[in-house]
Design a protein around this motif. Sequence first.
Motif, short mmCIF file in Angstrom:
data_model
loop_
_atom_site.label_atom_id
_atom_site.label_comp_id
_atom_site.label_asym_id
_atom_site.label_seq_id
_atom_site.Cartn_x
_atom_site.Cartn_y
_atom_site.Cartn_z
N VAL A 153 0.83 -1.22 0.00
CA VAL A 153 0.00 0.00 0.00
C VAL A 153 0.86 1.26 0.00
O VAL A 153 0.34 2.37 -0.11
CB VAL A 153 -0.99 0.02 1.19
N GLY A 154 2.18 1.06 0.12
CA GLY A 154 3.09 2.21 0.08
C GLY A 154 4.44 1.77 -0.45
O GLY A 154 4.86 0.62 -0.22
N ILE A 155 5.08 2.66 -1.19
CA ILE A 155 6.40 2.34 -1.74
C ILE A 155 7.27 3.58 -1.67
O ILE A 155 6.81 4.68 -1.99
CB ILE A 155 6.30 1.80 -3.19
N MET A 156 8.50 3.42 -1.23
CA MET A 156 9.49 4.50 -1.31
C MET A 156 10.69 3.97 -2.06
O MET A 156 11.20 2.89 -1.75
CB MET A 156 9.93 4.96 0.08
N LYS A 157 11.12 4.73 -3.06
CA LYS A 157 12.27 4.33 -3.87
C LYS A 157 13.36 5.37 -3.73
O LYS A 157 13.09 6.56 -3.84
CB LYS A 157 11.88 4.26 -5.35
N ARG B 148 -4.26 5.95 -1.39
CA ARG B 148 -5.35 6.63 -0.69
C ARG B 148 -6.00 5.63 0.28
O ARG B 148 -6.15 4.47 -0.04
CB ARG B 148 -6.38 7.12 -1.71
N GLY B 149 -6.36 6.09 1.45
CA GLY B 149 -6.95 5.19 2.45
C GLY B 149 -5.92 4.72 3.46
O GLY B 149 -6.27 4.18 4.50
N TYR B 150 -4.63 4.93 3.14
CA TYR B 150 -3.55 4.49 4.05
C TYR B 150 -2.64 5.65 4.44
O TYR B 150 -1.58 5.44 5.02
CB TYR B 150 -2.74 3.36 3.39
N ARG B 151 -3.07 6.86 4.07
CA ARG B 151 -2.21 8.04 4.36
C ARG B 151 -2.44 8.52 5.80
O ARG B 151 -3.46 8.20 6.41
CB ARG B 151 -2.52 9.15 3.35
N HIS B 152 -1.50 9.32 6.26
CA HIS B 152 -1.56 9.94 7.60
C HIS B 152 -1.54 8.89 8.71
O HIS B 152 -2.09 9.12 9.78
CB HIS B 152 -2.79 10.85 7.75
N GLY C 167 1.50 7.38 9.36
CA GLY C 167 2.91 7.31 9.74
C GLY C 167 3.77 6.49 8.80
O GLY C 167 4.98 6.36 9.01
N MET C 168 3.17 5.92 7.75
CA MET C 168 3.96 5.09 6.82
C MET C 168 5.03 5.91 6.10
O MET C 168 6.17 5.48 5.97
CB MET C 168 3.05 4.45 5.76
N GLY C 169 4.61 7.09 5.63
CA GLY C 169 5.54 7.93 4.88
C GLY C 169 6.75 8.29 5.74
O GLY C 169 7.90 8.13 5.32
N ARG C 170 6.47 8.75 6.94
CA ARG C 170 7.54 9.15 7.85
C ARG C 170 8.51 7.98 8.09
O ARG C 170 9.73 8.15 8.04
CB ARG C 170 6.92 9.61 9.17
N ARG C 171 7.96 6.80 8.33
CA ARG C 171 8.82 5.65 8.62
C ARG C 171 9.63 5.21 7.40
O ARG C 171 10.81 4.89 7.51
CB ARG C 171 8.00 4.49 9.17
N ALA D 258 2.88 16.64 1.54
CA ALA D 258 4.18 16.04 1.27
C ALA D 258 5.30 17.02 1.65
O ALA D 258 6.28 16.64 2.31
CB ALA D 258 4.29 15.64 -0.20
N ILE D 259 5.15 18.30 1.28
CA ILE D 259 6.20 19.28 1.58
C ILE D 259 6.38 19.40 3.09
O ILE D 259 7.51 19.44 3.59
CB ILE D 259 5.88 20.65 0.92
N SER D 260 5.26 19.39 3.83
CA SER D 260 5.34 19.48 5.29
C SER D 260 6.10 18.27 5.86
O SER D 260 6.96 18.41 6.74
CB SER D 260 3.93 19.61 5.85
N LEU D 261 5.79 17.08 5.33
CA LEU D 261 6.51 15.89 5.80
C LEU D 261 8.00 15.97 5.46
O LEU D 261 8.86 15.69 6.30
CB LEU D 261 5.87 14.63 5.18
N TYR D 262 8.32 16.36 4.23
CA TYR D 262 9.73 16.43 3.83
C TYR D 262 10.50 17.41 4.73
O TYR D 262 11.63 17.14 5.13
CB TYR D 262 9.85 16.84 2.36
N ARG D 263 9.89 18.54 5.02
CA ARG D 263 10.57 19.50 5.92
C ARG D 263 10.85 18.86 7.27
O ARG D 263 11.93 19.02 7.84
CB ARG D 263 9.70 20.74 6.13
N LYS D 264 9.84 18.17 7.81
CA LYS D 264 10.02 17.53 9.12
C LYS D 264 11.14 16.51 9.11
O LYS D 264 11.78 16.26 10.12
CB LYS D 264 8.73 16.83 9.56
N MET D 265 11.36 15.88 7.94
CA MET D 265 12.39 14.86 7.85
C MET D 265 13.77 15.48 7.56
O MET D 265 14.75 14.76 7.44
CB MET D 265 12.06 13.85 6.74
#
Length: 161
Positions: A63-67, A88-92, A94-98, A126-133
């Motif tokens: 449900v999520g992929i990071m490359k 969609r349906g799996y956002r927010h 914490g998957m992206g952050r992890r 996305a921009i807000s998450l990237y800044r936090k990271m």
Amino acid sequence: MDYEIRIAKPSDASGIIRCMQSVMDEKIYLVGDIYLYTERGEKDMIKNPDDLNIVSVVNNEVVGIMKIQRGIFRKTRHTATLGIAVMRGYRHLGMGRRMIGEGIEWCRKEGIKKLNLEVFSSNENAISLYRKMGFEIEGVRKNQFLIFDTFVDDVIMSINF
Ligand SMILES: CC(C)(COP(=O)(O)OP(=O)(O)OC[C@H]1O[C@@H](n2cnc3c(N)ncnc32)[C@H](O)[C@@H]1OP(=O)(O)O)[C@@H](O)C(=O)NCCC(=O)NCCS
């Protein structure tokens, strides 16, 4: 919701393709309309030691992929490029952050000096998450995209290690 974050296996290829295509079908987050890799091409990327593919899995479904792809030239091998998509349906959740956290750790271990990404200026989550990271805005290409009759800027972000 229970989910697992792990390094992708070749058997995840078809799930990754489905996940990427479903986010592309939303039309507002990613540049392409059609995910161009075949299952074989996706498997080759997963096996490439220069790349990192992290998946987020729920009930055996990707449900999520990071490359992260390392630069292929001698002059760019110190860099890498990050792309991420959560269905969609799996956002927010914490998957992206992890997944990005895993990616940053991998870059440090691999001795990568600069991690790049590009994001639509309209994609505030996305921009807000990237800044936090730890990503910083490095530049903006004005009106680079036309999305449903609206011009959108290309925001170029990076982390320098
Ligand atoms: C952008 C994306 C990868 C983020 O992944 P995610 O799993 O939804 O993000 P997380 O749940 O880990 O959220 C992490 C952070 O995102 C930000 N965020 C999440 N929801 C938000 C919202 N509704 N508004 C603003 N910021 C938000 C917060 O900063 C959050 O930080 P927190 O954990 O301290 O609250 C995901 O939403 C996605 O795939 N979107 C569609 C595709 C896409 O935009 N890809 C990137 C193209 S460049």
